[in-house]
Design an enzyme around this catalytic site. Structure first.
Site, PDB file in Angstrom:
ATOM      1  CB  VAL A 167      -0.868   0.118   1.107  1.00 47.05           C
ATOM      2  CG1 VAL A 167      -1.682   1.332   1.359  1.00 47.05           C
ATOM      3  CG2 VAL A 167      -2.045  -1.115   0.973  1.00 47.05           C
ATOM      4  CE  LYS A 168       5.753   5.518   2.113  1.00 47.15           C
ATOM      5  NZ  LYS A 168       5.248   6.907   2.577  1.00 47.15           N
TER       6      LYS A 168
END
EC number: 1.1.1.60
Length: 295
Positions: A167-168
């Site tokens: 996600v990052k």
């Protein structure tokens, strides 16, 4: 909570201050003595000995630059035996596979591993408004949840190790994509002599608008990218990671590859240590603010 924070870079220092502000007992360590000196002058408790810092913390927070630095610090022969019984929170931007590898080594050493990369920069770290992406050990998550909520109000557990890292990377790819796209559109507007504020007024009314456009607009207009919260060189590292992950997944990586080339052009032009929005200069090379008829 007794916290050993390892790494006092651009984000490590404000995160350490925020944790102290929230009432935690923080001992900070950094390989560079210069950053350690700055932290001490700013009132933080520091430790020059890595093993002493790790021993002092029930929770270890890693705010280190990349996976190689994490492994060098955490799995040093004098440190690895000290991990047993501790929760290890990894906050840097690394790939999912790198995070899974580090997590497995932490578990082998008897520790609990939680990846908690964050979205936001120095102002958000100081105010406790980071977006925290947690994944991994649920016991470490519940143990440190109140502490993490001091850094970011909404702290969601995303699942097994690797999901937070993914996600990052997806978020940071959007940083590059949105900034590059806006830079190109703004370059056309200025080159054709359209009033920038007229363009922005229309854009703000549309579904195409993103707040980051206004956040970076002044930098583009003034060609001033100094005092960065997120330097261009760091975004280059993250997009290179994103590209590696997408290629390994069988995705078409042509877009990220093109973006990476533009970012590297910006670094080669001398903007590596400047704010990442300086990629505008690589997209619109030689644009002279003094002859900008669109201003």
């Amino acid at each position: 909570m007794k916290v050993a924070l390892l790494g006092l870079g651009l984000m490590g220092l404000p995160i350490a201050h925020r944790l102290v502000h929230c009432g935690h007992d923080v001992i900070a360590w950094n390989r560079s003595k210069e950053r350690l000196k700055i932290a001490k002058e700013e009132g933080l408790s520091v430790e020059s000995s890595l093993t002493a810092a790790v021993t002092a913390g029930e929770v270890l927070i890693l705010t280190l630059s990349d996976a190689e630095a994490i492994k060098d610090v955490l799995f040093d022969s004098s440190v690895k035996p000290l991990i047993k019984g501790k929760s290890v929170l990894q906050m840097g931007t690394i790939s999912p596979d790198e995070s899974r590898d580090i997590g497995a080594s932490v578990e082998t050493a008897g520790g609990d591993y939680l990846e908690v990369p964050v979205l936001g920069s120095i102002p958000e770290a100081k105010s406790g408004e980071l977006i925290v992406m947690a994944a991994g050990s649920e016991s470490a998550y519940h143990q440190t949840l109140l502490m993490l909520r001091g850094l970011g109000k909404e702290v969601e557990h995303l699942g097994p190790v690797g999901k937070g890292a993914a996600v990052k990377l997806a978020m940071n790819q959007l940083i590059a994509a949105l900034t590059a796209g806006f830079s190109q559109s703004l370059g056309l507007i200025r080159a054709e002599g359209v009033e920038v504020e007229q363009f922005m007024g229309l854009l703000r009314q549309s579904a195409l608008y993103a707040p980051t456009f206004d956040k970076k607009l002044k930098k583009f207009m003034e060609h001033d990218y100094s005092n960065p919260n997120f330097p261009l060189k760091h975004l280059i590292k993250d997009i290179a990671l994103f590209q590696q992950v997408t290629e390994a997944s069988g995705m078409n990586s042509e877009i990220s590859n093109a973006t990476l080339k533009v970012l590297i052009n910006g670094q080669n032009a001398g903007y590596g240590d400047e704010d990442y929005s300086s990629l505008y200069e690589a997209i619109n090379p030689g644009f002279d603010a003094e002859t900008d008829i669109g201003c």
